[in-house]
Design a protein around this motif. Structure first.
Motif, mmCIF file in Angstrom:
data_model
loop_
_atom_site.group_PDB
_atom_site.id
_atom_site.type_symbol
_atom_site.label_atom_id
_atom_site.label_comp_id
_atom_site.label_asym_id
_atom_site.label_seq_id
_atom_site.Cartn_x
_atom_site.Cartn_y
_atom_site.Cartn_z
ATOM 1 N N LEU A 1 -0.702 45.700 11.852
ATOM 2 C CA LEU A 1 -1.909 46.093 12.580
ATOM 3 C C LEU A 1 -1.552 46.784 13.895
ATOM 4 N N LEU A 2 -0.532 46.277 14.552
ATOM 5 C CA LEU A 2 -0.091 46.858 15.821
ATOM 6 C C LEU A 2 0.382 48.295 15.619
ATOM 7 N N TYR A 3 1.205 48.519 14.593
ATOM 8 C CA TYR A 3 1.754 49.853 14.345
ATOM 9 C C TYR A 3 0.696 50.833 13.840
ATOM 10 N N ALA A 4 -0.387 50.307 13.255
ATOM 11 C CA ALA A 4 -1.459 51.187 12.785
ATOM 12 C C ALA A 4 -2.148 51.884 13.956
ATOM 13 N N GLY A 5 -2.102 51.270 15.126
ATOM 14 C CA GLY A 5 -2.642 51.890 16.337
ATOM 15 C C GLY A 5 -4.146 52.004 16.394
ATOM 16 N N THR A 6 -4.860 51.162 15.659
ATOM 17 C CA THR A 6 -6.322 51.247 15.632
ATOM 18 C C THR A 6 -6.997 50.131 16.415
ATOM 19 N N LEU A 7 -6.208 49.285 17.093
ATOM 20 C CA LEU A 7 -6.760 48.126 17.801
ATOM 21 C C LEU A 7 -6.530 48.237 19.297
ATOM 22 N N ASP A 8 -7.347 47.503 20.031
ATOM 23 C CA ASP A 8 -7.224 47.473 21.486
ATOM 24 C C ASP A 8 -6.737 46.124 22.002
ATOM 25 N N ALA A 9 -6.823 45.084 21.167
ATOM 26 C CA ALA A 9 -6.417 43.744 21.598
ATOM 27 C C ALA A 9 -6.287 42.828 20.383
ATOM 28 N N PHE A 10 -5.621 41.692 20.612
ATOM 29 C CA PHE A 10 -5.486 40.664 19.583
ATOM 30 C C PHE A 10 -6.026 39.340 20.123
ATOM 31 N N ALA A 11 -6.596 38.538 19.246
ATOM 32 C CA ALA A 11 -6.969 37.155 19.571
ATOM 33 C C ALA A 11 -6.219 36.274 18.583
ATOM 34 N N ILE A 12 -5.366 35.418 19.088
ATOM 35 C CA ILE A 12 -4.544 34.561 18.231
ATOM 36 C C ILE A 12 -4.963 33.113 18.438
ATOM 37 N N VAL A 13 -5.331 32.468 17.343
ATOM 38 C CA VAL A 13 -5.789 31.082 17.397
ATOM 39 C C VAL A 13 -4.715 30.193 16.789
ATOM 40 N N SER A 14 -4.029 29.438 17.627
ATOM 41 C CA SER A 14 -2.972 28.542 17.173
ATOM 42 C C SER A 14 -2.531 27.672 18.343
ATOM 43 N N SER A 15 -1.916 26.553 18.016
ATOM 44 C CA SER A 15 -1.309 25.697 19.041
ATOM 45 C C SER A 15 0.207 25.675 18.868
ATOM 46 N N ASP A 16 0.730 26.665 18.184
ATOM 47 C CA ASP A 16 2.140 26.730 17.809
ATOM 48 C C ASP A 16 2.884 27.730 18.699
ATOM 49 N N ALA A 17 3.900 27.251 19.389
ATOM 50 C CA ALA A 17 4.663 28.102 20.309
ATOM 51 C C ALA A 17 5.497 29.151 19.589
ATOM 52 N N ASP A 18 5.616 29.047 18.258
ATOM 53 C CA ASP A 18 6.411 30.032 17.514
ATOM 54 C C ASP A 18 5.844 31.442 17.616
ATOM 55 N N PHE A 19 4.583 31.555 18.027
ATOM 56 C CA PHE A 19 3.967 32.880 18.140
ATOM 57 C C PHE A 19 4.247 33.551 19.490
#
Length: 240
Positions: A87-105
């Motif tokens: 999604l990042l490389y597609a270049g069509t987004l302005d932001a991300f919302a990540i829902v997790s409690s995992d530090a691996d991200f």
């Protein structure tokens, strides 16, 4: 681009996120833009994800099936990271919302930030600090959607003034922001102060039990506060 026109990818680590909070998380994401992409990752044959079934349909979230190919390895995390990079490389987004409690991200968040995109994180209070601090803004889900008279009061209690002042990171962040936004007289408009904080680190006053930045600044009692109609000005008390 106006905030309500920003395109956001909402990516949910269903194994480490509460289904009951999706409605208020979506409401928060809507404050920053439109969640054009909505995906939740997990092994949907697992009984642990049963609470998510109704939520996925109700909020038009696309379930991404990921089997656990080997015991002890989280394949869902890998699938989510791969999709995020696509999604990042597609270049069509302005932001991300990540829902997790995992530090691996955390590395994923840092990679997205290098492209100039914002990352809004949502997780439980147990979320490790590296992930919390890496996000442009991280919000603990326990305080979202709660009214003062609800039974779950533990996550809503404001941090007392003495503990706020004992938080060296918070104090330094607030003082630096006020100093950066202040004029020659030492007074700074609250709006630019909030912007400066956002540029420094992940921050949400609700994580400290305060609904707005003004309430937190009042509580920490390290700043003079002056209200003129709808304008709020703040000044470091050391410069009074």
């Amino acid at each position: 681009m106006a905030e309500d026109e920003r395109r956001i990818a909402l990516l949910i680590d269903a194994d480490n996120a509460p289904a009951a909070k999706v409605d208020v998380i979506l409401a928060e994401v809507a404050r920053h833009g439109a969640a054009n992409v909505r995906r939740a990752y997990g092994d949907w044959k697992s009984p642990n994800l049963k609470p998510w079934e109704a939520t996925l349909h109700e909020y038009a979230i696309r379930p991404i099936q990921q089997f656990a190919y080997s015991k002890g390895k989280n394949a869902s995390d890998m699938a989510m990271v791969i999709d995020a990079m696509d999604l990042l490389y597609a270049g069509t987004l302005d932001a991300f919302a990540i829902v997790s409690s995992d530090a691996d991200f955390t590395p994923l968040v840092m990679r997205i930030l290098t492209e100039g995109l914002k990352v809004y994180g949502f997780g439980q209070r147990k979320t490790p600090e590296p992930f919390v601090n890496a996000c442009s803004q991280f919000t603990f889900v326990e305080g979202l959607g709660q009214e003062p008279d609800t039974p779950d009061q533990s996550s809503l209690k404001p941090v007392p003034s003495n503990k706020l002042r004992g938080d060296a990171r918070l104090v330094l962040m607030l003082r630096n922001a006020v100093d950066a936004a202040a004029g020659d007289d030492g007074w700074a408009h609250l709006g630019p102060v909030g912007s400066q904080i956002g540029n420094q680190a992940s921050f949400d006053p609700r994580n400290y039990g305060y609904r707005k930045l003004t309430d937190l600044i009042d509580a920490i009692d390290l700043f003079d506060v002056k209200r003129q109609d709808k304008v709020v000005l703040v000044r470091d008390k050391r410069k009074s």
